[in-house]
Write a protein that holds these residues in place. Sequence first.
Motif, mmCIF file in Angstrom:
data_model
loop_
_atom_site.group_PDB
_atom_site.id
_atom_site.type_symbol
_atom_site.label_atom_id
_atom_site.label_comp_id
_atom_site.label_asym_id
_atom_site.label_seq_id
_atom_site.Cartn_x
_atom_site.Cartn_y
_atom_site.Cartn_z
ATOM 1 N N VAL A 194 -6.591 64.751 -77.227
ATOM 2 C CA VAL A 194 -6.964 63.889 -76.099
ATOM 3 C C VAL A 194 -8.485 63.783 -76.015
ATOM 4 O O VAL A 194 -9.052 62.685 -75.914
ATOM 5 C CB VAL A 194 -6.402 64.438 -74.771
ATOM 6 C CG1 VAL A 194 -6.956 63.625 -73.590
ATOM 7 C CG2 VAL A 194 -4.882 64.391 -74.760
ATOM 8 N N ASP A 195 -9.165 64.928 -76.079
ATOM 9 C CA ASP A 195 -10.625 64.934 -75.960
ATOM 10 C C ASP A 195 -11.298 64.258 -77.156
ATOM 11 O O ASP A 195 -12.303 63.550 -77.000
ATOM 12 C CB ASP A 195 -11.133 66.367 -75.810
ATOM 13 C CG ASP A 195 -10.786 66.965 -74.458
ATOM 14 O OD1 ASP A 195 -10.561 66.189 -73.502
ATOM 15 O OD2 ASP A 195 -10.726 68.202 -74.345
ATOM 16 N N LEU A 196 -10.759 64.480 -78.354
ATOM 17 C CA LEU A 196 -11.343 63.836 -79.538
ATOM 18 C C LEU A 196 -11.142 62.323 -79.509
ATOM 19 O O LEU A 196 -12.048 61.557 -79.842
ATOM 20 C CB LEU A 196 -10.743 64.428 -80.811
ATOM 21 C CG LEU A 196 -11.191 65.857 -81.145
ATOM 22 C CD1 LEU A 196 -10.403 66.404 -82.327
ATOM 23 C CD2 LEU A 196 -12.683 65.903 -81.445
ATOM 24 N N CYS A 197 -9.956 61.874 -79.098
ATOM 25 C CA CYS A 197 -9.707 60.433 -79.021
ATOM 26 C C CYS A 197 -10.600 59.769 -77.975
ATOM 27 O O CYS A 197 -10.943 58.589 -78.103
ATOM 28 C CB CYS A 197 -8.240 60.159 -78.711
ATOM 29 S SG CYS A 197 -7.137 60.334 -80.137
ATOM 30 N N SER A 198 -11.005 60.533 -76.964
ATOM 31 C CA SER A 198 -11.853 59.961 -75.915
ATOM 32 C C SER A 198 -13.232 59.586 -76.457
ATOM 33 O O SER A 198 -13.939 58.785 -75.851
ATOM 34 C CB SER A 198 -11.996 60.933 -74.747
ATOM 35 O OG SER A 198 -12.809 62.041 -75.100
ATOM 36 N N ILE A 199 -13.622 60.153 -77.591
ATOM 37 C CA ILE A 199 -14.886 59.748 -78.226
ATOM 38 C C ILE A 199 -14.648 58.916 -79.486
ATOM 39 O O ILE A 199 -15.429 58.019 -79.800
ATOM 40 C CB ILE A 199 -15.772 60.972 -78.563
ATOM 41 C CG1 ILE A 199 -15.062 61.943 -79.496
ATOM 42 C CG2 ILE A 199 -16.193 61.686 -77.289
ATOM 43 C CD1 ILE A 199 -15.938 63.092 -79.976
ATOM 44 N N MET A 200 -13.551 59.171 -80.193
ATOM 45 C CA MET A 200 -13.323 58.492 -81.469
ATOM 46 C C MET A 200 -12.849 57.048 -81.297
ATOM 47 O O MET A 200 -13.244 56.163 -82.064
ATOM 48 C CB MET A 200 -12.315 59.283 -82.309
ATOM 49 C CG MET A 200 -12.849 60.635 -82.754
ATOM 50 S SD MET A 200 -11.652 61.630 -83.673
ATOM 51 C CE MET A 200 -11.608 60.750 -85.231
ATOM 52 N N LEU A 201 -11.998 56.776 -80.311
ATOM 53 C CA LEU A 201 -11.495 55.419 -80.140
ATOM 54 C C LEU A 201 -12.575 54.464 -79.621
ATOM 55 O O LEU A 201 -12.699 53.345 -80.134
ATOM 56 C CB LEU A 201 -10.255 55.419 -79.238
ATOM 57 C CG LEU A 201 -9.024 56.104 -79.843
ATOM 58 C CD1 LEU A 201 -7.844 56.052 -78.886
ATOM 59 C CD2 LEU A 201 -8.644 55.490 -81.187
ATOM 60 N N PRO A 202 -13.399 54.866 -78.642
ATOM 61 C CA PRO A 202 -14.523 53.980 -78.281
ATOM 62 C C PRO A 202 -15.503 53.781 -79.436
ATOM 63 O O PRO A 202 -16.055 52.681 -79.599
ATOM 64 C CB PRO A 202 -15.191 54.728 -77.114
ATOM 65 C CG PRO A 202 -14.085 55.518 -76.495
ATOM 66 C CD PRO A 202 -13.243 55.958 -77.658
ATOM 67 N N ASP A 203 -15.709 54.816 -80.249
ATOM 68 C CA ASP A 203 -16.572 54.674 -81.418
ATOM 69 C C ASP A 203 -15.988 53.660 -82.396
ATOM 70 O O ASP A 203 -16.703 52.811 -82.949
ATOM 71 C CB ASP A 203 -16.746 56.025 -82.100
ATOM 72 C CG ASP A 203 -17.631 55.951 -83.338
ATOM 73 O OD1 ASP A 203 -18.861 55.884 -83.180
ATOM 74 O OD2 ASP A 203 -17.075 55.947 -84.459
ATOM 75 N N SER A 204 -14.676 53.734 -82.617
ATOM 76 C CA SER A 204 -14.009 52.770 -83.492
ATOM 77 C C SER A 204 -14.145 51.357 -82.937
ATOM 78 O O SER A 204 -14.387 50.396 -83.685
ATOM 79 C CB SER A 204 -12.527 53.136 -83.640
ATOM 80 O OG SER A 204 -11.818 52.155 -84.374
ATOM 81 N N ALA A 205 -14.007 51.220 -81.621
ATOM 82 C CA ALA A 205 -14.142 49.904 -80.996
ATOM 83 C C ALA A 205 -15.548 49.352 -81.170
ATOM 84 O O ALA A 205 -15.730 48.143 -81.411
ATOM 85 C CB ALA A 205 -13.789 49.999 -79.507
ATOM 86 N N HIS A 206 -16.527 50.229 -81.061
ATOM 87 C CA HIS A 206 -17.924 49.798 -81.259
ATOM 88 C C HIS A 206 -18.106 49.251 -82.673
ATOM 89 O O HIS A 206 -18.776 48.220 -82.862
ATOM 90 C CB HIS A 206 -18.857 50.981 -81.030
ATOM 91 C CG HIS A 206 -20.293 50.700 -81.372
ATOM 92 N ND1 HIS A 206 -21.086 49.849 -80.620
ATOM 93 C CD2 HIS A 206 -21.069 51.118 -82.399
ATOM 94 C CE1 HIS A 206 -22.284 49.764 -81.172
ATOM 95 N NE2 HIS A 206 -22.297 50.528 -82.251
ATOM 96 N N ILE A 207 -17.497 49.906 -83.664
ATOM 97 C CA ILE A 207 -17.576 49.423 -85.047
ATOM 98 C C ILE A 207 -16.896 48.064 -85.168
ATOM 99 O O ILE A 207 -17.418 47.143 -85.821
ATOM 100 C CB ILE A 207 -16.937 50.449 -86.006
ATOM 101 C CG1 ILE A 207 -17.786 51.727 -86.055
ATOM 102 C CG2 ILE A 207 -16.780 49.861 -87.404
ATOM 103 C CD1 ILE A 207 -17.142 52.867 -86.812
ATOM 104 N N GLN A 208 -15.714 47.920 -84.521
ATOM 105 C CA GLN A 208 -15.008 46.634 -84.577
ATOM 106 C C GLN A 208 -15.872 45.510 -84.006
ATOM 107 O O GLN A 208 -15.994 44.438 -84.603
ATOM 108 C CB GLN A 208 -13.696 46.718 -83.769
ATOM 109 C CG GLN A 208 -12.699 47.755 -84.241
ATOM 110 C CD GLN A 208 -12.243 47.527 -85.652
ATOM 111 O OE1 GLN A 208 -11.928 46.406 -86.041
ATOM 112 N NE2 GLN A 208 -12.186 48.582 -86.436
#
Length: 540
Positions: free
Chosen positions: A89-103
């Motif tokens: 949960v905590d890792l996805c809270s930083i990894m998914l917004p990071d992925s969105a920024h790349i998109q």
Amino acid sequence: MKVTFLGAAQTVTGSCYYFECEGKKFLIDCGMFQGGHAEDELNFEVFPFNPSEIDFMILSHAHIDHSGRIPKLYKDGFRGIIYTTDATVDLCSIMLPDSAHIQESDVEWKNKKRKREGREELKPLYTIDDAYACLDLFSGVKYEEVIEIDSNLRFVLKDAGHMLGSAIVELYITENEKEYKLVFSGDLGNRNVPILKDPSTIDGCDYLFIESTYGDRLHEDVENKSKRLIRIICDTISNGGKVIIPSFAVGRTQEILYEIAKVLTTGSDEAKLIQSVEIFVDSPLATSASGVYKKHIDYFDEEAAEFIKKGIYPLEPKNLKFVRTADESKMLNDYEGSCIIISSSGMCEAGRIKHHLKHNLWKKNNTILFVGYQAPNTLGRKLLDGQKKVKIFGEEIEVKAKIEYIEAYSGHADKNGLIKWIDSMKNKPQQVFIVHGEKESQVEFAQELKRNFDFDVHIPARGEFYVIGPEQIVTKDRLFSESPSFVNLSILAQIEDIEDDLNRLKEHIKSASVSPERLNAINSNLEELRYLISLALNDY
């Protein structure tokens, strides 16, 4: 029950399995396809189900090839609960917004060109707002905690030893008053790796869904991987070069830092040499992930826990500097002298690592050190395969730096590790589905399982579904037709790149600014195009 394989089926990325069972519809994982233009296109395909009808999801771990399309799922209507471990949960809270920024950044860059050409603008796979919104659906689960969905369906998560919070999924199904058990290995880790505990053993199951990333090979020189890492670093520093390590921001980066920090406590000559240079972690995501690791030290193994008891945090060597801003990252391009730069992405397809490769690949004193799997068609795989020139940001770069690969740092168990894990089960499955691997690896692994255990083995293709039940009778059909092969899609993507080159060449010729070197590069691409066309014609 019906299970449909929507990703990580005869390929390594895009993990996603769709279940229809006793009135429930749910997913295990919803990952992104990674590897190049061809794989990127698959991420934009419409889900072959109505996302708003999915009741819940079980997420095995935070890596983007398992979690990366969750924001798209949310964007398309999914509002169910996402069950996963607290650390995930905590890792996805930083990894998914990071992925969105790349998109968003990738689409913004592409649209600048499309605007100039008068072409329709692209939309990102999902936005940062989508990524943050989907986080409200996450629900943290402890290892060994029984989660009962209803009287016919429950599950338990166990430690997969692959990354912080990674999980094996034990799924218990009751149909016609008979219970049967499915086990999903997720990405199964190696034993005796830094920081993480060993993968949990499983009592047994009726159906096993097992990854096969390294199902056809053994990790080389596992016992000496730490020594080799330190030797490569020291040799490069002694030659006045830089060590560039393309690394996954979450998991592998922390492993490498741990190995370095452990050596620095010895006071050896190697420790003094490494202590004399700066170590840069150039990844905002890795910087944030380090904070998550500090929060979840209860996931650490005994050796890492011992360091913490002594007041040593083993993921932050004394000469470590986290590079946060883009300006700080750019300054590394002009950094004088030796240093160690750890940067993402691990397959060199995006992020700051591409800038570091552009500025360091052509210098013979430098070393590019790979410590993780490189998917086909990625820049990382091209370098490992010995390509002498690579294109980065549209520019041809000559490869003069030393290319090294320590396969033993893979977060995936090798063939023996997978077989030993299965062998530890008291009650062996009779039906095994091999997933998350390249086709050649899966075929060899299937033969190995047949020899060792006489299992009934299946290698599902993307789009296939299987109907299973308590009696272990399996029927197969296809939900949708397979897309063109990754090889053919890759050829199409390369032709598109060459078309872009030709368009740029036309503009250069109009302005009489094309150089002889550029003409040679274009001619080389044309020769490659002729070769690809000949291959395609021979195939058909």
